[in-house]
Design a protein around this motif. Structure first.
Motif, PDB file in Angstrom:
ATOM      1  N   ALA A  80      -6.813  -9.874   5.143  1.00 27.22           N
ATOM      2  CA  ALA A  80      -6.430  -9.579   6.087  1.00 27.22           C
ATOM      3  C   ALA A  80      -5.276  -8.559   5.436  1.00 27.22           C
ATOM      4  O   ALA A  80      -5.139  -7.451   6.165  1.00 27.22           O
ATOM      5  CB  ALA A  80      -5.823 -11.253   7.703  1.00 27.22           C
ATOM      6  N   GLU A  81      -4.419  -9.156   4.634  1.00 26.27           N
ATOM      7  CA  GLU A  81      -3.495  -8.692   3.840  1.00 26.27           C
ATOM      8  C   GLU A  81      -4.071  -7.450   3.502  1.00 26.27           C
ATOM      9  O   GLU A  81      -3.502  -6.079   2.697  1.00 26.27           O
ATOM     10  CB  GLU A  81      -2.812  -8.974   3.095  1.00 26.27           C
ATOM     11  N   LEU A  85      -5.678  -4.535   5.907  1.00 24.69           N
ATOM     12  CA  LEU A  85      -4.061  -4.046   6.611  1.00 24.69           C
ATOM     13  C   LEU A  85      -3.756  -3.477   4.838  1.00 24.69           C
ATOM     14  O   LEU A  85      -3.224  -1.932   5.465  1.00 24.69           O
ATOM     15  CB  LEU A  85      -2.718  -4.793   6.722  1.00 24.69           C
ATOM     16  N   ILE A 108      -8.884 -16.621   4.685  1.00 24.48           N
ATOM     17  CA  ILE A 108      -8.823 -15.407   5.579  1.00 24.48           C
ATOM     18  C   ILE A 108      -6.925 -14.539   5.666  1.00 24.48           C
ATOM     19  O   ILE A 108      -6.895 -13.865   5.936  1.00 24.48           O
ATOM     20  CB  ILE A 108      -8.829 -16.005   7.441  1.00 24.48           C
TER      21      ILE A 108
END
Length: 200
Positions: A104-105, A108, A100
């Motif tokens: 997410a990285e 972004l 996760i």
């Protein structure tokens, strides 16, 4: 939705599903086979991006050479699957958290806010006689000549180090000298013994 987008989403779904199977399968051979499927789907995406040379290199080098060698190694090793099953359940929560965090990285950093069409225009279409291999070779051996040579030297050093680690002598390993074996004579190794015949 155009046909190109449909193919892209289909290949992306195959890559994601194959990657999930790679990390969740308990049999290493099955994981390697799903990794081959992911590589083939990635080569299809390279074809959609008009990078034919990278697509064929991905299939020939990774699928045709590296993964085949990897499969041979897996089949020759005696892997204890029970230990792998126990470790998978134990490390599953940590693996989910790390997955996760990495997702997410990626969202972004490589999301539409940073790499969308608003920041970078869509690349222009090339003609039918456009050679991706020629363009790649032209850039590689002109603009990136020194990085290419440095990478080649680093790979050469890695090969020499791997050979040195393989050829190092260990005290508990027996070694044979081919030169001594070639010059050996029968009288040096064979001794005739005269024995009396015995009745059974």
């Amino acid at each position: 939705m155009t046909l190109e987008k449909l193919i892209f989403y289909a290949l992306s779904a195959v890559i994601i599903a194959a990657a999930m199977m790679v990390v969740t399968r308990r049999n290493p051979v099955h994981s390697a086979l799903f990794l081959i499927l992911a590589f083939v789907a990635c080569s299809g995406i390279w074809l959609l991006a008009e990078a034919e040379f990278l697509a064929i290199v991905l299939v020939l080098v990774y699928v045709g050479a590296v993964m085949v060698l990897f499969l041979f190694v897996l089949m020759m090793l005696d892997i204890d699957l029970a230990v792998l099953r126990a470790g998978f359940i134990k490390m599953l929560p940590l693996g989910v958290i790390m997955a996760i965090a990495m997702a997410a990285e990626l969202i972004l950093i490589v999301g539409p806010d940073n790499f969308g069409l608003e920041q970078y225009a869509a690349p222009a279409r090339h003609a039918a006689d456009y050679s991706n291999t020629e363009e790649l070779g032209s850039v590689l051996y002109t603009v990136y000549m020194y990085p290419f040579e440095i990478a080649a030297v680093i790979l050469l050093v890695a090969i020499i180090a791997a050979i040195g680690l393989t050829m190092r002598k260990r005290p508990d390993t027996k070694y044979l000298d081919p030169a001594t074996q070639v010059v050996v004579k029968r009288d040096d190794r064979v001794r005739m013994v005269s024995m009396d015949a015995e009745k059974g």
